[in-house]
Motif scaffolding. Sequence first.
Motif, PDB file in Angstrom:
ATOM      1  N   GLY A 250       0.805  -1.214   0.000  1.00  0.00           N
ATOM      2  CA  GLY A 250       0.000   0.000   0.000  1.00  0.00           C
ATOM      3  C   GLY A 250       0.838   1.265   0.000  1.00  0.00           C
ATOM      4  N   PHE A 251       1.840   1.315   0.865  1.00  0.00           N
ATOM      5  CA  PHE A 251       2.693   2.503   0.926  1.00  0.00           C
ATOM      6  C   PHE A 251       3.457   2.706  -0.385  1.00  0.00           C
ATOM      7  N   LYS A 252       3.865   1.610  -1.024  1.00  0.00           N
ATOM      8  CA  LYS A 252       4.591   1.700  -2.288  1.00  0.00           C
ATOM      9  C   LYS A 252       3.698   2.218  -3.410  1.00  0.00           C
ATOM     10  N   LEU A 253       2.506   1.637  -3.553  1.00  0.00           N
ATOM     11  CA  LEU A 253       1.641   1.979  -4.676  1.00  0.00           C
ATOM     12  C   LEU A 253       0.967   3.342  -4.524  1.00  0.00           C
ATOM     13  N   ARG A 254       0.677   3.742  -3.291  1.00  0.00           N
ATOM     14  CA  ARG A 254      -0.028   5.010  -3.116  1.00  0.00           C
ATOM     15  C   ARG A 254       0.847   6.198  -3.506  1.00  0.00           C
ATOM     16  N   THR A 255       2.170   6.020  -3.563  1.00  0.00           N
ATOM     17  CA  THR A 255       3.036   7.113  -4.005  1.00  0.00           C
ATOM     18  C   THR A 255       2.832   7.417  -5.486  1.00  0.00           C
ATOM     19  N   LYS A 256       2.215   6.481  -6.211  1.00  0.00           N
ATOM     20  CA  LYS A 256       1.957   6.671  -7.633  1.00  0.00           C
ATOM     21  C   LYS A 256       0.575   7.259  -7.899  1.00  0.00           C
ATOM     22  N   LEU A 257      -0.219   7.438  -6.829  1.00  0.00           N
ATOM     23  CA  LEU A 257      -1.604   7.878  -6.970  1.00  0.00           C
ATOM     24  C   LEU A 257      -1.839   9.227  -6.297  1.00  0.00           C
ATOM     25  N   GLU A 258      -2.827   9.944  -6.793  1.00  0.00           N
ATOM     26  CA  GLU A 258      -3.232  11.205  -6.165  1.00  0.00           C
ATOM     27  C   GLU A 258      -4.147  10.901  -4.982  1.00  0.00           C
ATOM     28  N   LEU A 259      -3.551  10.511  -3.880  1.00  0.00           N
ATOM     29  CA  LEU A 259      -4.275  10.247  -2.645  1.00  0.00           C
ATOM     30  C   LEU A 259      -3.710  11.151  -1.559  1.00  0.00           C
ATOM     31  N   PRO A 260      -4.560  11.616  -0.635  1.00  0.00           N
ATOM     32  CA  PRO A 260      -4.100  12.592   0.357  1.00  0.00           C
ATOM     33  C   PRO A 260      -3.179  11.982   1.405  1.00  0.00           C
ATOM     34  N   GLU A 261      -2.184  12.728   1.797  1.00  0.00           N
ATOM     35  CA  GLU A 261      -1.374  12.379   2.950  1.00  0.00           C
ATOM     36  C   GLU A 261      -2.070  12.962   4.173  1.00  0.00           C
ATOM     37  N   ALA A 262      -2.386  12.117   5.133  1.00  0.00           N
ATOM     38  CA  ALA A 262      -3.134  12.575   6.304  1.00  0.00           C
ATOM     39  C   ALA A 262      -2.349  13.651   7.060  1.00  0.00           C
ATOM     40  N   LYS A 263      -3.003  14.770   7.307  1.00  0.00           N
ATOM     41  CA  LYS A 263      -2.379  15.860   8.059  1.00  0.00           C
ATOM     42  C   LYS A 263      -2.914  15.864   9.482  1.00  0.00           C
ATOM     43  N   LEU A 264      -2.025  16.015  10.438  1.00  0.00           N
ATOM     44  CA  LEU A 264      -2.414  16.045  11.847  1.00  0.00           C
ATOM     45  C   LEU A 264      -2.064  17.385  12.461  1.00  0.00           C
ATOM     46  N   PRO A 265      -2.995  17.995  13.195  1.00  0.00           N
ATOM     47  CA  PRO A 265      -4.413  17.601  13.218  1.00  0.00           C
ATOM     48  C   PRO A 265      -5.180  18.314  12.111  1.00  0.00           C
ATOM     49  N   ASP A 266      -6.087  17.628  11.486  1.00  0.00           N
ATOM     50  CA  ASP A 266      -6.974  18.183  10.474  1.00  0.00           C
ATOM     51  C   ASP A 266      -8.373  18.204  11.090  1.00  0.00           C
ATOM     52  N   LYS A 267      -8.847  19.399  11.447  1.00  0.00           N
ATOM     53  CA  LYS A 267     -10.117  19.504  12.160  1.00  0.00           C
ATOM     54  C   LYS A 267     -11.257  18.878  11.376  1.00  0.00           C
ATOM     55  N   SER A 268     -11.309  19.172  10.078  1.00  0.00           N
ATOM     56  CA  SER A 268     -12.406  18.626   9.268  1.00  0.00           C
ATOM     57  C   SER A 268     -12.297  17.100   9.181  1.00  0.00           C
ATOM     58  N   GLY A 269     -11.052  16.579   9.121  1.00  0.00           N
ATOM     59  CA  GLY A 269     -10.863  15.140   9.082  1.00  0.00           C
ATOM     60  C   GLY A 269     -11.299  14.472  10.376  1.00  0.00           C
ATOM     61  N   ILE A 270     -10.964  15.093  11.500  1.00  0.00           N
ATOM     62  CA  ILE A 270     -11.361  14.551  12.798  1.00  0.00           C
ATOM     63  C   ILE A 270     -12.881  14.545  12.942  1.00  0.00           C
ATOM     64  N   LEU A 271     -13.512  15.657  12.569  1.00  0.00           N
ATOM     65  CA  LEU A 271     -14.974  15.740  12.670  1.00  0.00           C
ATOM     66  C   LEU A 271     -15.650  14.726  11.747  1.00  0.00           C
ATOM     67  N   ALA A 272     -15.107  14.576  10.530  1.00  0.00           N
ATOM     68  CA  ALA A 272     -15.683  13.602   9.596  1.00  0.00           C
ATOM     69  C   ALA A 272     -15.528  12.189  10.138  1.00  0.00           C
ATOM     70  N   ALA A 273     -14.365  11.886  10.718  1.00  0.00           N
ATOM     71  CA  ALA A 273     -14.132  10.555  11.270  1.00  0.00           C
ATOM     72  C   ALA A 273     -15.072  10.274  12.437  1.00  0.00           C
ATOM     73  N   LEU A 274     -15.244  11.253  13.313  1.00  0.00           N
ATOM     74  CA  LEU A 274     -16.155  11.071  14.449  1.00  0.00           C
ATOM     75  C   LEU A 274     -17.587  10.874  13.964  1.00  0.00           C
ATOM     76  N   ALA A 275     -17.999  11.674  12.963  1.00  0.00           N
ATOM     77  CA  ALA A 275     -19.365  11.573  12.443  1.00  0.00           C
ATOM     78  C   ALA A 275     -19.604  10.217  11.789  1.00  0.00           C
ATOM     79  N   ILE A 276     -18.662   9.767  10.965  1.00  0.00           N
ATOM     80  CA  ILE A 276     -18.820   8.489  10.279  1.00  0.00           C
ATOM     81  C   ILE A 276     -18.737   7.337  11.275  1.00  0.00           C
ATOM     82  N   GLY A 277     -17.843   7.448  12.248  1.00  0.00           N
ATOM     83  CA  GLY A 277     -17.761   6.421  13.275  1.00  0.00           C
ATOM     84  C   GLY A 277     -19.054   6.295  14.060  1.00  0.00           C
ATOM     85  N   PHE A 278     -19.621   7.441  14.453  1.00  0.00           N
ATOM     86  CA  PHE A 278     -20.873   7.418  15.220  1.00  0.00           C
ATOM     87  C   PHE A 278     -22.032   6.922  14.357  1.00  0.00           C
ATOM     88  N   ALA A 279     -22.121   7.413  13.105  1.00  0.00           N
ATOM     89  CA  ALA A 279     -23.212   6.993  12.220  1.00  0.00           C
ATOM     90  C   ALA A 279     -23.153   5.488  11.964  1.00  0.00           C
TER      91      ALA A 279
END
Length: 254
Positions: free
Chosen positions: A66-95
């Motif tokens: 996964g780490f090897k192949l994702r370098t070839k793709l336009e996928l986001p590198e997780a930024k810490l802390p990302d407020k919108s990412g945290i809120l989205a994760a909490l919302a999806i986890g709860f839902a």
Amino acid sequence: MKAMTKVVWLALIGAASGILIAYYQYLTMAPELASALMDQLGSLGMLFVVSGLQTAVLTAVAAAIGFKLRTKLELPEAKLPDKSGILAALAIGFASSLVITLAEKFVFMQYLPDAMESFSFSPLYLAAAVLYGGIIEEVLLRLGLMTVILWLLTRSQKKQNAAEGLEPAKRHVSDLQAWIAISVSALLFALGHLPATAQMIGLSVPIVIRSLLLNGFAGIGFGWLYWKKGLIYAMLAHIMAHVFNQLVLMPLFL
């Protein structure tokens, strides 16, 4: 942190989670199955070695690929802390947890064994679910499988760019390609729960439908987070789904 260091750490977590999940499954097995397992492996320690090693190897392979192949793709590198990412994760986890708990209570409870009609909190199960479900399953299904699917789906870009004498740094992932990868990984995520379900409560048509629908719904949310925000936020959502489920919703509804 370098990719290889991440692979090693994830493999160690995989070993620990494999031991925990194996021990929990052993404790909840029917006595005859537990006895047959011990006859086959010889001891509980050997069960831990086999399960821990197997999970560590699978995790390391999925993470390395996964780490090897994702370098070839336009996928986001997780930024810490990302407020919108945290809120989205909490919302999806709860839902995810809410849908699973309510469906369990009002739709599928009639098909479950009587022993599952009431909730009994298990610290061992929560620890195993957080480590194996929240971290290792995301490595296997999102970082590993979903990345491989996206890499395969975008291979035509490489041929087209080569013909035109161009080679961009990373391949673009279209919405359609992302949703195909999300859906396939979510389906396999749901199917992957069937062996444990069969071991714990047996399989019937309603039980299979329950596993596919509820786990598939959660898998789509986790896959969307991996695509849009990165692996860490998919992990956070998965972890919080188990936390909400075990500490809040199941005690409330069951």
